[in-house]
Design a protein around this motif. Structure first.
Motif, PDB file in Angstrom:
ATOM      1  N   LYS A 246      18.025 -25.753 -35.081  1.00  0.00           N
ATOM      2  CA  LYS A 246      19.469 -25.550 -35.075  1.00  0.00           C
ATOM      3  C   LYS A 246      20.093 -25.655 -36.457  1.00  0.00           C
ATOM      4  O   LYS A 246      21.265 -25.397 -36.618  1.00  0.00           O
ATOM      5  CB  LYS A 246      20.125 -26.581 -34.145  1.00  0.00           C
ATOM      6  CG  LYS A 246      19.828 -26.331 -32.670  1.00  0.00           C
ATOM      7  CD  LYS A 246      20.502 -25.051 -32.180  1.00  0.00           C
ATOM      8  CE  LYS A 246      20.300 -24.860 -30.683  1.00  0.00           C
ATOM      9  NZ  LYS A 246      20.793 -23.553 -30.240  1.00  0.00           N
ATOM     10  N   ASP A 247      19.301 -26.064 -37.462  1.00  0.00           N
ATOM     11  CA  ASP A 247      19.945 -26.210 -38.767  1.00  0.00           C
ATOM     12  C   ASP A 247      19.462 -25.156 -39.767  1.00  0.00           C
ATOM     13  O   ASP A 247      19.495 -25.356 -40.960  1.00  0.00           O
ATOM     14  CB  ASP A 247      19.720 -27.629 -39.324  1.00  0.00           C
ATOM     15  CG  ASP A 247      18.234 -27.954 -39.407  1.00  0.00           C
ATOM     16  OD1 ASP A 247      17.430 -27.067 -39.048  1.00  0.00           O
ATOM     17  OD2 ASP A 247      17.883 -29.074 -39.810  1.00  0.00           O
ATOM     18  N   ASP A 248      18.972 -24.004 -39.240  1.00  0.00           N
ATOM     19  CA  ASP A 248      18.494 -22.966 -40.150  1.00  0.00           C
ATOM     20  C   ASP A 248      19.569 -21.919 -40.441  1.00  0.00           C
ATOM     21  O   ASP A 248      19.308 -20.943 -41.119  1.00  0.00           O
ATOM     22  CB  ASP A 248      17.235 -22.292 -39.579  1.00  0.00           C
ATOM     23  CG  ASP A 248      17.484 -21.661 -38.227  1.00  0.00           C
ATOM     24  OD1 ASP A 248      18.584 -21.858 -37.682  1.00  0.00           O
ATOM     25  OD2 ASP A 248      16.582 -20.975 -37.719  1.00  0.00           O
ATOM     26  N   ASN A 249      20.769 -22.113 -39.903  1.00  0.00           N
ATOM     27  CA  ASN A 249      21.868 -21.153 -40.092  1.00  0.00           C
ATOM     28  C   ASN A 249      21.467 -19.741 -39.664  1.00  0.00           C
ATOM     29  O   ASN A 249      21.893 -18.760 -40.250  1.00  0.00           O
ATOM     30  CB  ASN A 249      22.349 -21.119 -41.555  1.00  0.00           C
ATOM     31  CG  ASN A 249      22.710 -22.488 -42.060  1.00  0.00           C
ATOM     32  OD1 ASN A 249      21.915 -23.126 -42.746  1.00  0.00           O
ATOM     33  ND2 ASN A 249      23.865 -22.968 -41.693  1.00  0.00           N
ATOM     34  N   GLU A 250      20.625 -19.657 -38.636  1.00  0.00           N
ATOM     35  CA  GLU A 250      20.141 -18.347 -38.191  1.00  0.00           C
ATOM     36  C   GLU A 250      20.103 -18.263 -36.667  1.00  0.00           C
ATOM     37  O   GLU A 250      19.763 -19.224 -36.008  1.00  0.00           O
ATOM     38  CB  GLU A 250      18.705 -18.134 -38.687  1.00  0.00           C
ATOM     39  CG  GLU A 250      18.604 -17.424 -40.004  1.00  0.00           C
ATOM     40  CD  GLU A 250      17.165 -17.125 -40.367  1.00  0.00           C
ATOM     41  OE1 GLU A 250      16.954 -16.680 -41.491  1.00  0.00           O
ATOM     42  OE2 GLU A 250      16.245 -17.347 -39.543  1.00  0.00           O
ATOM     43  N   VAL A 251      20.435 -17.093 -36.156  1.00  0.00           N
ATOM     44  CA  VAL A 251      20.130 -16.816 -34.753  1.00  0.00           C
ATOM     45  C   VAL A 251      19.346 -15.511 -34.703  1.00  0.00           C
ATOM     46  O   VAL A 251      19.401 -14.704 -35.631  1.00  0.00           O
ATOM     47  CB  VAL A 251      21.396 -16.689 -33.885  1.00  0.00           C
ATOM     48  CG1 VAL A 251      22.145 -17.996 -33.799  1.00  0.00           C
ATOM     49  CG2 VAL A 251      22.299 -15.592 -34.403  1.00  0.00           C
ATOM     50  N   ASP A 252      18.644 -15.287 -33.595  1.00  0.00           N
ATOM     51  CA  ASP A 252      17.809 -14.097 -33.461  1.00  0.00           C
ATOM     52  C   ASP A 252      18.694 -12.868 -33.243  1.00  0.00           C
ATOM     53  O   ASP A 252      19.645 -12.900 -32.471  1.00  0.00           O
ATOM     54  CB  ASP A 252      16.869 -14.303 -32.263  1.00  0.00           C
ATOM     55  CG  ASP A 252      15.686 -13.361 -32.328  1.00  0.00           C
ATOM     56  OD1 ASP A 252      15.468 -12.781 -33.403  1.00  0.00           O
ATOM     57  OD2 ASP A 252      14.998 -13.223 -31.308  1.00  0.00           O
TER      58      ASP A 252
ATOM     59  N   THR B 279      25.472 -21.737 -30.173  1.00  0.00           N
ATOM     60  CA  THR B 279      25.893 -23.096 -29.875  1.00  0.00           C
ATOM     61  C   THR B 279      24.920 -24.101 -30.474  1.00  0.00           C
ATOM     62  O   THR B 279      23.712 -23.982 -30.290  1.00  0.00           O
ATOM     63  CB  THR B 279      25.980 -23.292 -28.348  1.00  0.00           C
ATOM     64  OG1 THR B 279      26.763 -22.232 -27.824  1.00  0.00           O
ATOM     65  CG2 THR B 279      26.618 -24.622 -27.998  1.00  0.00           C
ATOM     66  N   GLY B 280      25.453 -25.075 -31.208  1.00  0.00           N
ATOM     67  CA  GLY B 280      24.608 -26.096 -31.822  1.00  0.00           C
ATOM     68  C   GLY B 280      24.231 -25.789 -33.247  1.00  0.00           C
ATOM     69  O   GLY B 280      23.783 -26.668 -33.986  1.00  0.00           O
ATOM     70  N   GLU B 281      24.389 -24.511 -33.658  1.00  0.00           N
ATOM     71  CA  GLU B 281      24.082 -24.160 -35.050  1.00  0.00           C
ATOM     72  C   GLU B 281      25.154 -24.768 -35.955  1.00  0.00           C
ATOM     73  O   GLU B 281      26.308 -24.913 -35.564  1.00  0.00           O
ATOM     74  CB  GLU B 281      24.077 -22.642 -35.239  1.00  0.00           C
ATOM     75  CG  GLU B 281      22.942 -21.921 -34.539  1.00  0.00           C
ATOM     76  CD  GLU B 281      21.635 -21.967 -35.325  1.00  0.00           C
ATOM     77  OE1 GLU B 281      21.694 -22.250 -36.523  1.00  0.00           O
ATOM     78  OE2 GLU B 281      20.578 -21.735 -34.723  1.00  0.00           O
ATOM     79  N   THR B 282      24.770 -25.067 -37.192  1.00  0.00           N
ATOM     80  CA  THR B 282      25.775 -25.555 -38.124  1.00  0.00           C
ATOM     81  C   THR B 282      26.106 -24.465 -39.133  1.00  0.00           C
ATOM     82  O   THR B 282      25.273 -23.609 -39.421  1.00  0.00           O
ATOM     83  CB  THR B 282      25.296 -26.833 -38.851  1.00  0.00           C
ATOM     84  OG1 THR B 282      26.254 -27.158 -39.856  1.00  0.00           O
ATOM     85  CG2 THR B 282      23.936 -26.622 -39.492  1.00  0.00           C
ATOM     86  N   ILE B 283      27.346 -24.496 -39.632  1.00  0.00           N
ATOM     87  CA  ILE B 283      27.739 -23.473 -40.595  1.00  0.00           C
ATOM     88  C   ILE B 283      27.517 -23.950 -42.025  1.00  0.00           C
ATOM     89  O   ILE B 283      27.765 -23.226 -42.970  1.00  0.00           O
ATOM     90  CB  ILE B 283      29.222 -23.072 -40.414  1.00  0.00           C
ATOM     91  CG1 ILE B 283      30.121 -24.301 -40.564  1.00  0.00           C
ATOM     92  CG2 ILE B 283      29.432 -22.417 -39.070  1.00  0.00           C
ATOM     93  CD1 ILE B 283      31.573 -23.929 -40.724  1.00  0.00           C
ATOM     94  N   LEU B 284      27.040 -25.207 -42.157  1.00  0.00           N
ATOM     95  CA  LEU B 284      26.847 -25.772 -43.484  1.00  0.00           C
ATOM     96  C   LEU B 284      25.372 -25.771 -43.855  1.00  0.00           C
ATOM     97  O   LEU B 284      24.505 -25.873 -42.995  1.00  0.00           O
ATOM     98  CB  LEU B 284      27.335 -27.221 -43.508  1.00  0.00           C
ATOM     99  CG  LEU B 284      28.813 -27.443 -43.202  1.00  0.00           C
ATOM    100  CD1 LEU B 284      29.071 -28.914 -43.006  1.00  0.00           C
ATOM    101  CD2 LEU B 284      29.673 -26.890 -44.323  1.00  0.00           C
TER     102      LEU B 284
END
Lengths: 250, 215
Positions: free
Chosen positions: A210-216, A183-188
Motif C-alpha cells: 500500500k505504500d508504493d504509490n501505485e495501483v494496477d 483505498t489505503g494507498e498513500t499520496i506521500l
C-alpha cells in the motif's frame, strides 16, 4: 401539383424548413427538461462525494451502489459537515461549494484569475475525511472524480467517472475493481506529494503493497490510466498548502 | 409468421443470415470493433441501434417523397442525430442512470454506417411499414454479430461474462487458471474483433457456398 424537387429554390426552402422544425423540437425539449436534468446532476454529485468517503450501499465486491437518490440530500447534510472554498490564502465556508464547476475554474485560472478550490469535510463515526474533487482528461474526453483522505493523507476511497471513454476499456475506471485498489494507498513518498500512479508494469497486481504509490492499470486503457495519474497529481498540487496544514496538525 | 406476408418476413430474416449487414455487407464494422470488449456493452449498443434504425427508417420513409435528392444525405444525418439526441435528453431527465451507460454510444450510433446505409438503400424507396421491418431486421442482424463478438472477446479476454468471472479467479489462480490458463489480453483490443468477425464470415460462407464471390 408539380413541384420541381430538383430546383435550387425547393432545396433551400426544404433545408430551411427542416432546420426550423428540428431546431424547435430540440430547443423545446432541452428547455423543458433542463430543470429535471440539472436536479439529477446535482444529486449525482452528492452521491459521488459521499461514495468517495465510503457512504454508499456497496455489498461485497460487486457493483457500485450509491446512496439512493431519495435519501442522498439528507445523507449529504448528515455526513458532509463543512464545505470549504480555497482562494489563494483565503478559506471560506460555503454550503454550495459542491456546485462549483471545476472546468470553468480551471479556464478562469488560465486567464489569470485565482482558482476557487472546493473541498469537502466529511465525518463518519468520529473520523474526518477530506474530500478533494478532481478534473482531467482521458483518451476521448473529460474524466473527473473525488478522492477522500484522512488526516495522515492516506486514501480512504475514490470515485472516478468519465464522459466518453471507450466502452469496456477506459470506461471501466468507474468500476469497483479499479477504484477499490486506491483505498489505503498513500499520496506521500518520503514526505513528498507524489500522488498515485496507475501503473501498467506492476509487480503487485493483488495490490497488497500500500505504500508504493501505485495501483494496477486497466488492460487496454493506457491513456485513460495515464489521465487518472495526471489528474490526481495535478489536483494534489493545487490543494497542497491546505493538505500540508492538515498533516501538520497531527 | 401470421401477421407478416412472406415478402415482409424476408425483410426481417434475410439480414440475420444471408444478407447480414456486418458479415456480408461489411457495414458498421467500426462500432463492432469499438464496443464489443464486453457483452453488456454489445447488448446495449444492439438495442440502441434497433430503436434508432426502426424509427429512423419510418421517418425517412414518410419523408421520401419530399426530400430533395441533392441534400438527402444531410437530411438523413439530421434525422438520425435528432432522434439520438431526443432519446439521450429524455433518458437524462427520467432515467439518469441508464443515460449514463448509454451516453458513450450516442456518437457511435449517429455515425453508424448501417443506419445511413439503410436510409439510403431502403427507406428512400419503400413505404413506412416495410421500412420499419427492414430497420428491425438489419439492426437484429447487426446485434447478433455484436453479441457473438462481445461474448468471445469478454470470455477470452477477461475471463468474465456480464462482468461475472466464469473461468475462476485470474489473480488467485483458481478454476481454469490453476491449470496455467491465462487471459488473452489481445482479445480486449479492437483488432481482436476483426479476427472474430473474420471467423464468423468464414464459418458462414463455408456453410453457404452461394455467398462466395467468384474471382
Amino acid at each position: 401539383m408539380a413541384v420541381n424537387r430538383d430546383s435550387n429554390a425547393y432545396t433551400v426552402l426544404f433545408a430551411a424548413g427542416l432546420v426550423i422544425v428540428v431546431g424547435s423540437i430540440l430547443a423545446y425539449l432541452a428547455f423543458s427538461l433542463a430543470p429535471a436534468i440539472a436536479e439529477n446532476m446535482r444529486l449525482e454529485k452528492q452521491q459521488n462525494i459521499l461514495y468517495a468517503m465510503g457512504v454508499n450501499e456497496n455489498v461485497d465486491e460487486g457493483s457500485v451502489n450509491f446512496v439512493p437518490t431519495d435519501k442522498v440530500a439528507d445523507d449529504f447534510k448528515k455526513y458532509i459537515v463543512d464545505q470549504l472554498v480555497i482562494e489563494g490564502d483565503k478559506i471560506t465556508s460555503n454550503k454550495e461549494a459542491y456546485l462549483i464547476d471545476l472546468k470553468k475554474e480551471m479556464t478562469a485560472a488560465k486567464n489569470g484569475a485565482v482558482q476557487k478550490l472546493p473541498l469537502f469535510i466529511g465525518e463518519k463515526k468520529g473520523k474526518k475525511f477530506y474530500i478533494i474533487p478532481m478534473y482531467g482528461v482521458g483518451l476521448w474526453d473529460a474524466i473527473w472524480g473525488f478522492v477522500s483522505l484522512d488526516d495522515t493523507l492516506t486514501v480512504q476511497g475514490v470515485f472516478f467517472d468519465h464522459k466518453a471513454e471507450t466502452p469496456g476499456l477506459g470506461s471501466n475506471i468507474n468500476q469497483r475493481y479499479f477504484m477499490d485498489d486506491f483505498t489505503g494507498e498513500t499520496i506521500l513518498k518520503d514526505g513528498n506529494f507524489v500522488g498515485i500512479n496507475v501503473a501498467k508494469v506492476n509487480n503487485d497486481p493483488k495490490n497488497n503493497i500500500k505504500d508504493d504509490n501505485e495501483v494496477d492499470a486497466l488492460a487496454g486503457a493506457t491513456i485513460t490510466g495515464d489521465g487518472i495519474s495526471a489528474m490526481i497529481k495535478k489536483s494534489l498540487k493545487l490543494y497542497r498548502p491546505y493538505l500540508e496544514s492538515v498533516k501538520a496538525k497531527n | 409468421m401470421g401477421i407478416l406476408t412472406k415478402k415482409d418476413a424476408r425483410l426481417i430474416l434475410d439480414p440475420l443470415a444471408d444478407d447480414n449487414p456486418i458479415t456480408i455487407q461489411v457495414l458498421g464494422i467500426c462500432s463492432a470493433l469499438a464496443i464489443t470488449a464486453e457483452l453488456m456493452a454489445s447488448i446495449v449498443m444492439a438495442i440502441s441501434v434497433l430503436f434508432v434504425l426502426g424509427i429512423g427508417n419510418v421517418v425517412i420513409s414518410l419523408m421520401r417523397n419530399i426530400i430533395p435528392s441533392k441534400i438527402r444525405i444531410i437530411v438523413q444525418l439530421i434525422v438520425v442525430a435528432t432522434l439520438v439526441i431526443i432519446v439521450d435528453q429524455v433518458l437524462k431527465a427520467f432515467a439518469y442512470e441508464l443515460s449514463k451507460t448509454l451516453s458513450v454510444f450516442v456518437g457511435l450510433i449517429i455515425t453508424n454506417c448501417i443506419i445511413m446505409g439503410r436510409f439510403e438503400a431502403f427507406a428512400l424507396a419503400n413505404g413506412p411499414w416495410r421500412s420499419f421491418l427492414d430497420g428491425i431486421g438489419n439492426s437484429l442482424g447487426y446485434g447478433v454479430i455484436l453479441i457473438i463478438v462481445g461474448f468471445f472477446r469478454e470470455l477470452l479476454g477477461s475471463g468474465t461474462l456480464f462482468g461475472h468471472p466464469v473461468l475462476g479467479d485470474a489473480i488467485e489462480k483458481t478454476g481454469l487458471y490453476a491449470t496455467g490458463y491465462e487471459n488473452n489480453g489481445f482479445m480486449i483490443l479492437p483488432p481482436a474483433a476483426l479476427i472474430v468477425v473474420g471467423i464468423i464470415i468464414w464459418v458462414q460462407r463455408s456453410k453457404n457456398p452461394a455467398l462466395i464471390e467468384e474471382n
